[in-house]
Write a protein that holds these residues in place. Sequence first.
Motif, PDB file in Angstrom:
ATOM      1  N   ALA A  65       0.805  -1.221  -0.003  1.00 38.77           N
ATOM      2  CA  ALA A  65      -0.001   0.117  -0.097  1.00 38.77           C
ATOM      3  C   ALA A  65       0.835   1.247  -0.044  1.00 38.77           C
ATOM      4  CB  ALA A  65      -0.971   0.085   1.257  1.00 38.77           C
ATOM      5  N   VAL A  66       2.048   1.181   0.505  1.00 38.22           N
ATOM      6  CA  VAL A  66       2.948   2.643   0.577  1.00 38.22           C
ATOM      7  C   VAL A  66       3.371   2.783  -0.670  1.00 38.22           C
ATOM      8  CG1 VAL A  66       3.899   2.245   2.969  1.00 38.22           C
ATOM      9  CG2 VAL A  66       4.935   1.130   1.006  1.00 38.22           C
ATOM     10  N   HIS A  67       3.258   1.938  -1.630  1.00 38.86           N
ATOM     11  CA  HIS A  67       3.576   2.315  -3.121  1.00 38.86           C
ATOM     12  C   HIS A  67       2.494   2.533  -4.029  1.00 38.86           C
ATOM     13  CE1 HIS A  67       7.803   1.590  -2.353  1.00 38.86           C
ATOM     14  NE2 HIS A  67       7.644   0.077  -2.176  1.00 38.86           N
ATOM     15  N   ARG A  68       1.208   2.715  -3.471  1.00 39.25           N
ATOM     16  CA  ARG A  68       0.036   2.736  -4.437  1.00 39.25           C
ATOM     17  C   ARG A  68       0.227   3.993  -5.329  1.00 39.25           C
ATOM     18  NH1 ARG A  68      -1.401   3.688   0.862  1.00 39.25           N
ATOM     19  NH2 ARG A  68      -2.467   5.846   1.445  1.00 39.25           N
ATOM     20  N   GLU A  69       0.950   5.142  -5.271  1.00 37.98           N
ATOM     21  CA  GLU A  69       0.898   6.304  -5.937  1.00 37.98           C
ATOM     22  C   GLU A  69       1.857   5.964  -6.874  1.00 37.98           C
ATOM     23  OE1 GLU A  69      -1.415   8.324  -5.885  1.00 37.98           O
ATOM     24  OE2 GLU A  69      -2.060   7.790  -4.044  1.00 37.98           O
ATOM     25  N   ARG A  70       2.723   5.000  -6.764  1.00 45.63           N
ATOM     26  CA  ARG A  70       4.099   4.730  -7.978  1.00 45.63           C
ATOM     27  C   ARG A  70       3.542   4.384  -9.050  1.00 45.63           C
ATOM     28  NH1 ARG A  70       8.933   3.759  -5.559  1.00 45.63           N
ATOM     29  NH2 ARG A  70       9.352   4.706  -3.529  1.00 45.63           N
ATOM     30  N   PRO A  71       4.460   4.557 -10.105  1.00 45.15           N
ATOM     31  CA  PRO A  71       3.883   4.332 -11.434  1.00 45.15           C
ATOM     32  C   PRO A  71       3.967   2.659 -11.655  1.00 45.15           C
ATOM     33  CG  PRO A  71       6.001   5.196 -11.578  1.00 45.15           C
ATOM     34  CD  PRO A  71       5.437   5.429 -10.436  1.00 45.15           C
ATOM     35  N   PHE A  72       4.675   2.010 -10.976  1.00 48.32           N
ATOM     36  CA  PHE A  72       5.005   0.573 -11.018  1.00 48.32           C
ATOM     37  C   PHE A  72       4.153  -0.289 -10.195  1.00 48.32           C
ATOM     38  CE2 PHE A  72       8.309   2.108  -7.940  1.00 48.32           C
ATOM     39  CZ  PHE A  72       8.161   1.274  -6.734  1.00 48.32           C
ATOM     40  N   PHE A  73       3.015   0.245  -9.623  1.00 46.87           N
ATOM     41  CA  PHE A  73       2.378  -0.316  -8.364  1.00 46.87           C
ATOM     42  C   PHE A  73       1.642  -1.608  -9.121  1.00 46.87           C
ATOM     43  CE2 PHE A  73      -1.780  -0.748  -6.033  1.00 46.87           C
ATOM     44  CZ  PHE A  73      -1.319  -0.941  -4.879  1.00 46.87           C
ATOM     45  N   GLU A  74       0.736  -1.056 -10.370  1.00 46.45           N
ATOM     46  CA  GLU A  74      -0.035  -1.992 -10.874  1.00 46.45           C
ATOM     47  C   GLU A  74       0.806  -3.434 -11.305  1.00 46.45           C
ATOM     48  OE1 GLU A  74      -3.326  -1.418 -10.285  1.00 46.45           O
ATOM     49  OE2 GLU A  74      -3.398  -3.183 -11.843  1.00 46.45           O
ATOM     50  N   SER A  75       2.034  -3.049 -12.038  1.00 48.07           N
ATOM     51  CA  SER A  75       2.545  -4.378 -12.560  1.00 48.07           C
ATOM     52  C   SER A  75       3.390  -4.954 -11.463  1.00 48.07           C
ATOM     53  CB  SER A  75       3.927  -3.658 -13.456  1.00 48.07           C
ATOM     54  OG  SER A  75       4.753  -4.433 -13.674  1.00 48.07           O
ATOM     55  N   LEU A  76       3.601  -4.305 -10.053  1.00 56.79           N
ATOM     56  CA  LEU A  76       4.346  -5.015  -9.057  1.00 56.79           C
ATOM     57  C   LEU A  76       3.038  -5.773  -8.531  1.00 56.79           C
ATOM     58  CD1 LEU A  76       6.568  -5.299  -6.852  1.00 56.79           C
ATOM     59  CD2 LEU A  76       5.704  -3.015  -5.939  1.00 56.79           C
ATOM     60  N   THR A  77       1.935  -5.450  -8.164  1.00 53.09           N
ATOM     61  CA  THR A  77       0.966  -6.076  -7.732  1.00 53.09           C
ATOM     62  C   THR A  77       0.599  -7.276  -8.390  1.00 53.09           C
ATOM     63  OG1 THR A  77      -0.696  -4.533  -8.143  1.00 53.09           O
ATOM     64  CG2 THR A  77      -0.053  -4.432  -5.920  1.00 53.09           C
ATOM     65  N   ASP A  78       0.721  -6.928  -9.817  1.00 47.36           N
ATOM     66  CA  ASP A  78       0.198  -8.249 -10.786  1.00 47.36           C
ATOM     67  C   ASP A  78       1.292  -9.414 -10.480  1.00 47.36           C
ATOM     68  OD1 ASP A  78      -1.953  -7.506 -12.097  1.00 47.36           O
ATOM     69  OD2 ASP A  78      -0.902  -6.659 -13.667  1.00 47.36           O
ATOM     70  N   TYR A  79       2.566  -8.946 -10.372  1.00 48.45           N
ATOM     71  CA  TYR A  79       3.767  -9.885 -10.215  1.00 48.45           C
ATOM     72  C   TYR A  79       3.636 -10.656  -9.087  1.00 48.45           C
ATOM     73  CZ  TYR A  79       8.367 -10.867  -8.624  1.00 48.45           C
ATOM     74  OH  TYR A  79       9.221 -11.546  -7.996  1.00 48.45           O
ATOM     75  N   MET A  80       3.563  -9.766  -7.858  1.00 49.02           N
ATOM     76  CA  MET A  80       3.420 -10.690  -6.585  1.00 49.02           C
ATOM     77  C   MET A  80       2.290 -11.476  -6.293  1.00 49.02           C
ATOM     78  SD  MET A  80       6.116  -9.744  -4.891  1.00 49.02           S
ATOM     79  CE  MET A  80       5.509 -10.210  -3.128  1.00 49.02           C
ATOM     80  N   SER A  81       1.209 -11.403  -7.466  1.00 51.18           N
ATOM     81  CA  SER A  81       0.085 -12.496  -7.263  1.00 51.18           C
ATOM     82  C   SER A  81       0.262 -13.389  -8.203  1.00 51.18           C
ATOM     83  CB  SER A  81      -1.428 -11.638  -7.108  1.00 51.18           C
ATOM     84  OG  SER A  81      -1.309 -10.830  -8.313  1.00 51.18           O
ATOM     85  N   SER A  82       1.428 -13.181  -9.149  1.00 53.47           N
ATOM     86  CA  SER A  82       1.432 -14.177 -10.232  1.00 53.47           C
ATOM     87  C   SER A  82       1.779 -15.701  -9.865  1.00 53.47           C
ATOM     88  CB  SER A  82       2.491 -13.642 -11.227  1.00 53.47           C
ATOM     89  OG  SER A  82       3.850 -13.892 -10.583  1.00 53.47           O
ATOM     90  N   GLY A  83       2.067 -16.003  -8.638  1.00 50.83           N
ATOM     91  CA  GLY A  83       2.518 -17.254  -8.208  1.00 50.83           C
ATOM     92  C   GLY A  83       2.574 -17.328  -6.740  1.00 50.83           C
ATOM     93  N   PRO A  84       3.117 -18.545  -6.439  1.00 57.46           N
ATOM     94  CA  PRO A  84       3.206 -18.617  -4.931  1.00 57.46           C
ATOM     95  C   PRO A  84       4.375 -18.000  -4.478  1.00 57.46           C
ATOM     96  CG  PRO A  84       3.515 -20.689  -5.850  1.00 57.46           C
ATOM     97  CD  PRO A  84       3.023 -19.989  -6.765  1.00 57.46           C
ATOM     98  N   VAL A  85       4.545 -17.497  -3.219  1.00 53.55           N
ATOM     99  CA  VAL A  85       5.559 -16.913  -2.516  1.00 53.55           C
ATOM    100  C   VAL A  85       5.785 -17.911  -1.049  1.00 53.55           C
ATOM    101  CG1 VAL A  85       5.171 -14.783  -3.369  1.00 53.55           C
ATOM    102  CG2 VAL A  85       4.125 -15.354  -1.049  1.00 53.55           C
ATOM    103  N   VAL A  86       7.054 -17.734  -0.513  1.00 51.13           N
ATOM    104  CA  VAL A  86       7.346 -18.188   0.558  1.00 51.13           C
ATOM    105  C   VAL A  86       7.813 -17.078   1.537  1.00 51.13           C
ATOM    106  CG1 VAL A  86       8.852 -19.747   1.933  1.00 51.13           C
ATOM    107  CG2 VAL A  86       7.870 -20.454  -0.096  1.00 51.13           C
ATOM    108  N   CYS A  87       6.723 -16.766   2.637  1.00 46.77           N
ATOM    109  CA  CYS A  87       7.017 -15.923   3.780  1.00 46.77           C
ATOM    110  C   CYS A  87       7.872 -16.432   4.821  1.00 46.77           C
ATOM    111  CB  CYS A  87       5.734 -15.375   4.080  1.00 46.77           C
ATOM    112  SG  CYS A  87       4.647 -14.898   2.837  1.00 46.77           S
ATOM    113  N   VAL A  88       8.735 -15.628   5.350  1.00 50.84           N
ATOM    114  CA  VAL A  88       9.714 -16.014   6.472  1.00 50.84           C
ATOM    115  C   VAL A  88       9.786 -15.022   7.628  1.00 50.84           C
ATOM    116  CG1 VAL A  88      11.856 -17.111   6.702  1.00 50.84           C
ATOM    117  CG2 VAL A  88      11.099 -17.074   4.633  1.00 50.84           C
ATOM    118  N   ALA A  89       9.664 -15.290   8.569  1.00 44.55           N
ATOM    119  CA  ALA A  89      10.061 -14.488   9.936  1.00 44.55           C
ATOM    120  C   ALA A  89      11.341 -14.847  10.499  1.00 44.55           C
ATOM    121  CB  ALA A  89       8.958 -14.746  11.016  1.00 44.55           C
TER     122      ALA A  89
END
Length: 139
Positions: A51-75
Amino acid sequence: MQQTTFAIIKPDAVARNLCGEILAAMESAGLRIVGLKRLRLSKLQAAGFYAVHRERPFFESLTDYMSSGPVVCVALRGENAIAAWRGLMGATDPAKAEPGTLRRKYGQSLEANAVHGSDAPETAAFELGYFFNGLEIVE
Ligand code: IDP
C-alpha cells in the motif's frame, strides 16, 4: 539488539526452485527462521501489502507480479536482523546489487528481484502481522 524481520521469497525465485538456497543463506548469515509459510497472494492482498507504493507508476505491475504465483514468507530473528537481511538481499535493482548478494545472484529484473525484506522496525511489525498470527512465530 535482537530483532525479528519479515522476508518474502518472491514468485520468480519460488518458480525457479530457489527456496532451499535462499533459506540456507539466511541461516548461514546467522539468522534464525522463526516462522515460515507458502501462500499465493490475491491481487488485493498484494495491494494491501504494498500500500505504501500505491501512487508509484510501477504499482499495478508490481501487484500483478506479486500475485502471479506462490511466495514463501519468512519471519527471521537475530542480531540487527532488519539490516542483516537487507544487506544479504542487496540493492533493489539486481544489476546494481553488490556481488554475493541474493538479488545479484538470483534477481532477474528490477521488479522480479527474488526477495523482499522489511526496511525498518515499523514496517517489520506491519508486515509480520500481515502474514503471521502470534501462534505462527515461535522464537
Ligand atoms: P525494496 O524492495 O528494495 O525495499 P522498494 O523501493 O520498497 O524496494 O520497492 C518495492 C519493490 O517494488 C521492489 O523490490 C521491486 O520488486 C519493485 N520496484 C521498485 N522500483 C521499481 C521500478 O522502478 N520498476 C518496477 N518495479 C519496481
